[in-house]
Scaffold this active site. Structure first.
Site, mmCIF file in Angstrom:
data_model
loop_
_atom_site.group_PDB
_atom_site.id
_atom_site.type_symbol
_atom_site.label_atom_id
_atom_site.label_comp_id
_atom_site.label_asym_id
_atom_site.label_seq_id
_atom_site.Cartn_x
_atom_site.Cartn_y
_atom_site.Cartn_z
ATOM 1 C CG PHE A 32 39.795 42.120 44.217
ATOM 2 C CD1 PHE A 32 40.270 41.185 45.117
ATOM 3 C CD2 PHE A 32 38.518 41.946 43.701
ATOM 4 C CE1 PHE A 32 39.485 40.106 45.508
ATOM 5 C CE2 PHE A 32 37.733 40.873 44.081
ATOM 6 C CZ PHE A 32 38.215 39.945 44.985
ATOM 7 C CG ASP B 220 37.618 44.845 36.667
ATOM 8 O OD1 ASP B 220 36.390 45.049 36.722
ATOM 9 O OD2 ASP B 220 38.202 44.024 37.395
ATOM 10 C CE LYS C 260 32.038 44.282 42.846
ATOM 11 N NZ LYS C 260 31.741 43.258 43.833
#
Length: 516
Positions: free
Chosen positions: A151, A236, A265
């Protein structure tokens, strides 16, 4: 005053679901109402959320990992208030402001020697989009590899690197030149990079959808393969980065030296969206190679001053409160506390992860009677068993968790990194309570059906129209101890009571959003 936040919240309190139904994502409102998750939250503090009824919820999603420092951290609030009061000349655009430089400096100091450039953007997905462009420009190659089950975001380029077909369905042809390889399969990666046309391998060090992990040997060979075939290694770290796994970056666990790192985030502190691409001089200069190309890649809000302040305050707090080591030790303690439940319950198979990114794997039991009941449930809907755990954790115990991905019996835990032994003990006792029911009879199935039925006919309305949005009287992050996050009220006594009250089983689970 042109807009009074408190007045608007008070006057329209309880209308959030109706407004989403009418103007926003009505299906999200429908899902949350169906499973009884439609609460009216009025405050967040530390590891906890508070609703209009005064109930306290232990938040083990932390905004999909955004709230590493918990909610409403006083140091972040103070820095942002100060920045607003200073009337900073924000987003001049034709300017090289100081704060982006300071945040870039802080970030590269936490990377290896090969990383010395930063590009700021607004989200993890945008960071991935930038990394794709950077890799193709730097290598002059067309193809991008990604791992299955990955993802990386939901914008078009990032979606092209997602391992789930459910997210892609209906959007037509996405980014050409992208191809999946099985996560952890070095032979499959080798076969692809040997072709000599792969610009980059984009990969999560721990996959967020399922908390899947690969071996140390795999990562060693990944790095060697990428170097040998001049393929860029793009890690990532949007969810795994910034201490989540007990290292500042997750790739440090395996001694990797990525060419590009994406973050977002937790860097925001939960206040101002921010993303970043960290890379080398060589790759950066391939994009910004001349005066004429100074703006070849940019983002309007990417270097905005408030986002930079949020990032700088977050990193300063990490250092001051020893968050990296704290997350590592709390993760060790959490796994140790959960392990006896694996030994006690047949349907609880494994605890995995690093630091405070934890996956709880459930599956078929060995004993005949339990196995028959489990298989009957799974025939109703794949991975329904885990849904039947998530919802009573919420209804009985006021704990917010999520299923790690569609159609898998895995719960993912992403608590705030400031949580401690009190939160661990409370969660373990709650999970013990729910698993005991799951193994003793059909109570959870009845609870599940009742929740679905009630949710289908119930309307979300104003629970307490005049409920005040009072400021917190205690800051849950102020304590630097390892015993908990210092909230004023007690965490529960481990006997199945919900945070803030004695828990009574209400109703139970179903389909839950797993977009993270």
């Amino acid at each position: 005053m042109p807009f009074d936040v408190a007045e608007a919240l008070g006057a329209r309190h309880g209308e959030g679901y109706a407004l989403h139904d009418k103007h926003l994502n009505h299906q999200l409102a429908r899902v949350l109402k169906t499973i009884g998750f439609d609460r009216f939250y009025v405050r967040g503090e530390g590891s906890y959320l508070f609703d209009a009824e005064g109930e306290r919820y232990l938040d083990f999603l932390s905004g999909f990992g955004v709230y590493a420092l918990g909610r409403s951290h006083p140091a972040l609030k103070a820095a942002l208030h100060q920045a607003i009061e200073l009337d900073l000349p924000n987003m001049v655009q034709m300017d090289c402001a100081l704060l982006p430089g300071l945040l870039a400096e802080q970030l590269v100091q936490r990377c290896g020697d090969n990383i010395n450039r930063v590009f700021f953007c607004n989200s993890g997905a945008e960071a991935i989009e930038s990394a794709i462009k950077f890799a193709r420009q730097a290598t002059r190659r067309p193809r991008i590899l990604y791992a299955d089950h990955a993802f990386h975001g939901l914008s078009t380029g990032a979606l092209s690197l997602n391992g789930s077909e459910d997210f892609r369905e209906g959007f037509g042809h996405l980014l050409p030149g992208t191809a999946p390889v099985p996560f952890g399969d070095i032979a499959a990666l080798r076969a692809e990079v040997r072709r000599g046309d792969v610009a980059a391998f984009v990969v999560e060090p721990i996959q967020g959808k399922g908390v899947y992990m690969a071996s140390a040997d795999y990562w060693k060979e990944v790095q060697e393969l990428c170097r040998r075939h001049k393929t860029l290694l793009v890690i990532d770290e949007v969810q795994t980065g910034l201490a989540r796994t007990g290292k500042f970056f997750c790739y440090e666990h395996w001694g990797l030296e990525p060419d590009i790192i994406t973050v977002s985030k937790a860097l925001s502190g939960g206040y101002v969206p921010v993303g970043a691409v960290l890379t080398s001089d060589r790759i950066f200069m391939s994009i910004f190679s001349s005066l004429e190309k100074a703006l070849k890649h940019s983002s309007t809000f990417g270097r905005n001053q408030l986002a930079m302040v949020a990032g700088l305050a977050t990193l300063a707090t990490f250092d001051e409160e020893n968050i990296v080591e704290r997350a590592r030790q709390t993760g060790v303690d959490f796994v140790a506390a959960l392990q006896p439940l694996v030994e006690r319950y047949e349907m609880f198979h494994e605890v995995r992860g690093k630091g405070l990114m934890i996956g709880l794997q459930f599956g078929a039991p060995t004993s005949k009677g339990l196995r028959r009941r489990y298989q009957t449930l799974e025939h109703l809907r794949p991975a329904i068993f885990t849904q039947m755990l998530v919802v009573p954790l919420f209804h009985r115990h006021r704990i917010l968790t999520q299923v790690a991905a569609d159609n898998v019996n895995i719960i993912k835990l992403l608590p705030a990194l400031i949580c401690g032994q009190e939160e661990i003990d409370y969660f373990v006792a709650a999970l013990d309570d729910v698993l005991a029911d799951a193994h003793s009879g059909s109570g959870l199935l009845f609870e599940f059906g009742k929740t679905m039925a009630n949710g289908a006919v119930r309307r979300s309305g104003k629970v307490r129209p005049n409920s005040p949005y009072d400021p917190p009287t205690h800051h849950g992050n102020r304590s630097g101890t390892h015993n908990g996050n210092g909230n004023a009220t007690h965490n529960g006594n481990g006997n199945g009571a919900a945070p803030g009250q004695v828990g009574v089983a209400t109703s139970s689970p179903s389909v839950q959003p797993t977009n993270s």
